[in-house]
Enzyme design. Structure first.
Site, PDB file in Angstrom:
ATOM      1  N   GLU A  23     -10.569   7.479   3.681  1.00 28.95           N
ATOM      2  CA  GLU A  23      -9.499   6.965   4.559  1.00 28.95           C
ATOM      3  C   GLU A  23      -9.683   7.551   5.884  1.00 28.95           C
ATOM      4  O   GLU A  23     -10.585   7.717   6.442  1.00 28.95           O
ATOM      5  CB  GLU A  23      -8.022   7.022   4.219  1.00 28.95           C
ATOM      6  CG  GLU A  23      -7.834   6.004   2.803  1.00 28.95           C
ATOM      7  CD  GLU A  23      -6.727   6.096   2.261  1.00 28.95           C
ATOM      8  OE1 GLU A  23      -5.432   5.817   3.026  1.00 28.95           O
ATOM      9  OE2 GLU A  23      -6.407   6.098   1.133  1.00 28.95           O
TER      10      GLU A  23
ATOM     11  N   ASP B 169       1.008  -1.360  -0.075  1.00 29.23           N
ATOM     12  CA  ASP B 169       0.098  -0.147  -0.057  1.00 29.23           C
ATOM     13  C   ASP B 169       0.998   1.324  -0.034  1.00 29.23           C
ATOM     14  O   ASP B 169       2.221   1.055   0.376  1.00 29.23           O
ATOM     15  CB  ASP B 169      -0.995  -0.066   1.117  1.00 29.23           C
ATOM     16  CG  ASP B 169      -2.065   0.761   1.081  1.00 29.23           C
ATOM     17  OD1 ASP B 169      -2.264   1.681   0.001  1.00 29.23           O
ATOM     18  OD2 ASP B 169      -3.234   0.668   1.631  1.00 29.23           O
TER      19      ASP B 169
HETATM   20  C1  BGC Z   1      -5.148   2.761  -0.051  1.00 31.13           C
HETATM   21  C2  BGC Z   1      -5.236   2.045  -0.930  1.00 31.13           C
HETATM   22  C3  BGC Z   1      -5.176   2.443  -2.306  1.00 31.13           C
HETATM   23  C4  BGC Z   1      -3.803   3.162  -2.382  1.00 31.13           C
HETATM   24  C5  BGC Z   1      -3.326   3.928  -3.771  1.00 31.13           C
HETATM   25  C6  BGC Z   1      -3.748   3.831  -0.110  1.00 31.13           C
HETATM   26  O1  BGC Z   1      -3.643   4.785   0.736  1.00 31.13           O
HETATM   27  O2  BGC Z   1      -5.116   2.497   1.226  1.00 31.13           O
HETATM   28  O3  BGC Z   1      -6.805   1.439  -0.635  1.00 31.13           O
HETATM   29  O4  BGC Z   1      -5.502   1.367  -3.322  1.00 31.13           O
HETATM   30  O5  BGC Z   1      -3.692   4.147  -1.451  1.00 31.13           O
HETATM   31  O6  BGC Z   1      -4.149   4.789  -3.897  1.00 31.13           O
HETATM   32  C1  BGC Z   2      -3.175   9.540  -2.287  1.00 28.69           C
HETATM   33  C2  BGC Z   2      -4.049   8.215  -1.917  1.00 28.69           C
HETATM   34  C3  BGC Z   2      -3.502   7.433  -1.061  1.00 28.69           C
HETATM   35  C4  BGC Z   2      -3.037   8.467   0.320  1.00 28.69           C
HETATM   36  C5  BGC Z   2      -2.689   7.696   1.391  1.00 28.69           C
HETATM   37  C6  BGC Z   2      -3.090  10.504  -1.070  1.00 28.69           C
HETATM   38  O1  BGC Z   2      -2.179  11.482  -1.288  1.00 28.69           O
HETATM   39  O2  BGC Z   2      -3.640  10.208  -3.392  1.00 28.69           O
HETATM   40  O3  BGC Z   2      -4.157   7.637  -3.135  1.00 28.69           O
HETATM   41  O4  BGC Z   2      -4.510   6.517  -0.571  1.00 28.69           O
HETATM   42  O5  BGC Z   2      -2.531   9.725  -0.112  1.00 28.69           O
HETATM   43  O6  BGC Z   2      -2.550   8.424   2.397  1.00 28.69           O
END
Ligand code: BGC
Ligand code: BGC
Length: 823
Positions: A527, A326
């Protein structure tokens, strides 16, 4: 002695480490805090995708010709915001991705053609080789989690929580296929979906990404979704129009006590029987990649847990695809940084997901470690073999330039009539009728309907997070050329039936309507920014409830359509409405709501409700860990609940007592009169601060500037809001001007440096009503504030007299588009 006792306890029962930690005993240094002790108790999975000797031969042939530099390159996936196509001429990396906030030309609303064009450029660079080493095309991964949701015009399906309420795996398969086809239209070959979290604590901001709290529901869906996305093994597996899927987040992301990236403190048995449910069908269905979770199990980060990644996933389950990390999650493994983490690879991670300026360092460090044996050669080869295997199976070596692929450039697939019809069907089937007093629903299509509420005409709000932007914020209806708001759907249905619908977000009307539909609920988040301390709906702003009550008092029968990413405590709202629908986050096809709500002219139903709860609905706001299998299960509406027109049912008046909210939230800087933990108000110069009442006793601050001065929120300990800034959150200040500014006024933030945004003009124009100032955190970050150590999250400074009341200060998603400036 202590160490030995601890180890024995671990072997005897999976819950032991938790008990040891709760008792204050930390496991000895170097010991594995949470290794799977009994892999033999985990199920053996029957894979439908057998190893194919021709595939293996091709993998071996490529691998044999690769240098160690080539091999290490395959282990890296880098975000497109951090890398250029030209970089791939020199560095032959395995993959690129677009994170939720990354898009071609830095434009989240870039047309589909730009995505395809950019991929062509990355691809061309990746296959450019002047030596005799093998050409390995780069693959692009994206979060197509509820449709091809990063692309303007795509069909947006209900978020997973709504799909869970349908209990229809066959429809899920069609949704997966439609999503894959729309993704393939942009050339992109890989989607980070499905999420198979079995969420046990609904305070988590990713609850809506989960199909259900119940493992059996998740299991019935995961395989179907993988088959939809990738095609069926032995049939259309990875044929044109299908893309690689990624089952995530492995393992127990839904067991972290409601905290994003948290720690699942559960036994091995719970890990296996609850949280692994989705994998038991997704892997047999042929899932090509798995994404280890940011989160931990009993204190150990999944991304570094060899017993899980290698022991369970690869050895016990026989998974032969690859594990993609991730977003910089490897950097959280002890001893690692984002730029250096052999421990994750040695634990079984096959590809790093990296974002930031240092991918060349990550490459150099990993290369050095591969050369000096820190990463054993056999492990390196195994990881590369897995990546190559997926690329062979996905047809990457033969597919050619992205724009030359069969579905590429067919942008009319985005939001096509066929796909929208599937989504609309899913919306109809996902609605759960919680209450229908006196049979108010279905509405007569010939009626005079008032449509109100903040969610009524807002496609972004009805779609939730992961919609064009990561947080799903900063979008307007204009960004959804193929979408329909819930209001538009109702209007269409009522007009067709000879009635009349009127939109008034604030619920005001001149002629009394026959009925009102109020659409309201959570605003988008993704998130951690969706983590909540309790399940109370909108604790700080009861205006939706006031609107429902106002209509009730006026004798207008009222239907509540509730948009949310989780079940919530809405007893007051349930009492205030005659009918109540949990609509979840239905996506772009708002018309599906009217299909069920609005009947024929005479009120006969056109479609009955089909949805039933896949999450238990709470009776109290602190029932966030309410799950069907609990001892003493005491929900308001149980798992499986859902009224229909055919069956009916009524709901008695509900208890509205609201126990004091538990838990602190560092981003609620000043809310309902309470300061965030460790915060105090400090002032300087000719200003006095007193407490006044807005909604409750002394819940607000009155600032009286007699001349130059400043008032600040001061944190005893600096707070880290870098993730919030990265996530495009804003500083929100609820205020009212009581004395027009005579000097220059600024709103600032301090952390190392102080940055200030002028607000004089806004305050002068404000009038005396309550309003909200919105400043994106990025404005402060651009002004040099260190987001990792903010000492003064809000500073109001004036060079002259000013009167201003403040009732709330928080860091949150802005309720609408914002630019760097103030509103
Ligand atoms: C998320 C994932 C996601 C990845 C890419 C991460 O922060 O937990 O679910 O696939 O970012 O965007
Ligand atoms: C990204 C996401 C990712 C996240 C993680 C963002 O800046 O665009 O894809 O899941 O950071 O914290």
């Amino acid at each position: 002695m202590r160490a030995a006792r601890w180890c024995i306890a671990t072997m005897l029962a999976g819950a032991a480490p938790l008990m040891a930690q709760a008792a204050g005993q930390t496991p000895p240094k170097g010991a594995t805090a949470s290794a799977v002790a009994h892999p033999e108790t985990w199920p053996v999975l029957a894979m439908q995708r057998q190893r194919d000797p021709r595939v293996e031969a091709r993998v071996d042939a490529v691998l044999k010709r690769m240098t160690i530099e080539d091999k290490v390159g395959q282990l890296l996936q880098v975000d497109i915001a951090s890398i250029t196509p030209a970089d791939l001429e020199t560095y032959k990396l395995g993959s690129i991705l677009n994170g939720g906030n990354s898009a071609p030309n830095n434009d989240e609303f870039a047309p589909a053609a730009e995505w395809l064009k950019l991929f062509d450029r990355f691809y061309d660079a990746s296959v450019k080789r002047s030596d005799s080493r093998p050409v390995i095309p780069v693959i692009w991964g994206t979060d197509a989690v509820h449709g091809a949701n990063n692309i303007v015009g795509a069909t947006l399906f209900p978020q997973n929580i709504g799909l869970g309420a349908m209990r229809d795996p066959a429809l899920l398969r069609r949704i997966g296929a439609a999503t894959a086809a729309e993704t393939a239209a942009t050339g992109i070959d890989w989607s980070f979906a499905p999420t198979v979290a079995v969420v046990q604590d609904d305070r988590w901001g990713r609850t809506y990404e989960s199909y259900s709290e119940e493992p059996a529901v998740v299991a019935s869906y995961a395989g179907a979704m993988v088959e939809g996305v990738q095609g069926r093994v032995g049939d259309d597996f990875m044929k044109p129009g299908h893309v690689i899927s990624s089952v995530k987040h492995f393992l127990a992301d839904g067991g972290t006590g409601g905290r994003d990236q948290g720690d699942a403190r559960v036994s091995e048995a719970t890990l296996r029987e609850v949280h692994a449910a989705g994998y038991t069908t997704a892997l047999p269905a042929g899932a090509l990649t798995v994404m280890p979770s940011f989160s931990s199990w009993n204190g150990t980060k999944m991304t570094g847990n060899k017993s899980i990644l290698t022991g369970v996933l690869k050895e016990r389950w026989g998974f032969d695809g690859f594990a993609v990390g991730d977003w910089n999650a490897h950097g959280q493994v002890p001893g690692c940084t984002n730029e250096d983490c052999p421990a994750a690879i040695n634990a079984g991670l096959d590809m790093f997901m990296y974002s930031g300026p240092g991918w060349k360092q990550l490459y150099a460090n990993t290369l050095r470690e591969a050369k000096d044996g820190t990463i054993p050669a056999a492990r390196l080869d195994d990881a590369v073999r897995r990546i190559l295997r997926v690329k062979v199976l996905a047809g990457t070596f033969d597919a050619g330039r992205p724009s030359s692929r069969p579905l590429a450039g067919k942008f009319d697939l985005l939001g096509s009539a066929e796909h929208r019809a599937i989504a609309r069907q899913a919306v109809r089937q996902s609605l759960v009728l919680l209450k229908n007093q006196g049979g108010l629903l279905p509405l007569k299509a010939s009626a005079n309907v008032l449509v109100a509420g903040r969610g009524a005409d807002d496609i972004g709000m009805q779609s939730g997070g992961w919609t064009l932007t990561w947080q799903g914020t900063g979008v307007t209806n204009a960004n959804f050329p193929n979408g329909q708001s819930i209001w538009r759907g109702i209007d269409e249905a009522v007009r067709t039936g000879g009635g009349k619908a009127t939109l008034a977000v604030d619920g005001r009307y001149t002629a009394k309507p026959d009925v009102a539909v109020v659409v309201f609920g959570e605003t988008p988040y993704a998130e951690f920014s969706g983590d909540r301390p309790t399940l109370e709906y909108s604790p700080d702003d009861k205006s939706d409830l006031e609107l429902l009550r106002k209509l009730k008092a006026a004798g207008v029968p009222t239907v509540a359509v509730f948009l949310s990413g989780r079940p919530m405590w809405v007893n007051p709202e349930l009492n205030a409405a005659d009918a109540f629908i949990a609509a979840w986050l239905p996506g772009s096809e708002g018309g599906g709501v009217a299909d069920v709500l609005v009947g024929e002219r005479d009120g006969r139903a056109r479609n009955d409700f089909k949805g039933t709860l896949s999450f238990s609905w709470p009776k109290r706001l602190d029932q966030y860990t309410l799950n069907r299998r609990d001892a003493g299960y005491d929900p308001l509406f149980p798992f499986g609940y859902g009224l229909t027109y055919a069956k009916g049912g009524s709901v008695p008046r509900l208890d509205e007592t609201r126990p004091a909210a538990a838990g602190g939230d560092q981003n609620a800087l000043f809310v309902r009169g309470r300061l965030a933990p460790g915060a105090r108000v400090v002032n300087d110069g000719a200003v006095t601060v007193t407490r006044i009442d807005r909604l409750a006793q002394e819940d607000s601050l009155r600032l009286a500037f007699a001349g130059a001065g400043s008032v600040a929120l001061q944190q005893t300990q600096a707070i880290d809001v870098s993730r919030e800034a990265n996530g495009q959150l804003s500083l929100l200040v609820d205020y009212r001007v009581t004395g027009v500014p005579a000097g220059q006024v600024t709103l600032g933030m301090a952390g190392g440096k102080t940055a200030r945004v002028p607000i004089t003009g806004v305050l002068k124009a404000a009038g005396g009503d309550w309003a909200q100032l919105v400043v994106p955190l990025s404005c402060f970050a651009d002004g040099g504030v260190g987001m990792g150590g903010v000492t003064r999250p809000a500073v109001i400074a004036s060079t002259g007299p000013l009167g201003i009341d403040i009732s709330g200060i928080r860091i949150a998603s802005a309720p609408g588009p914002v630019t760097c400036g103030t509103r």
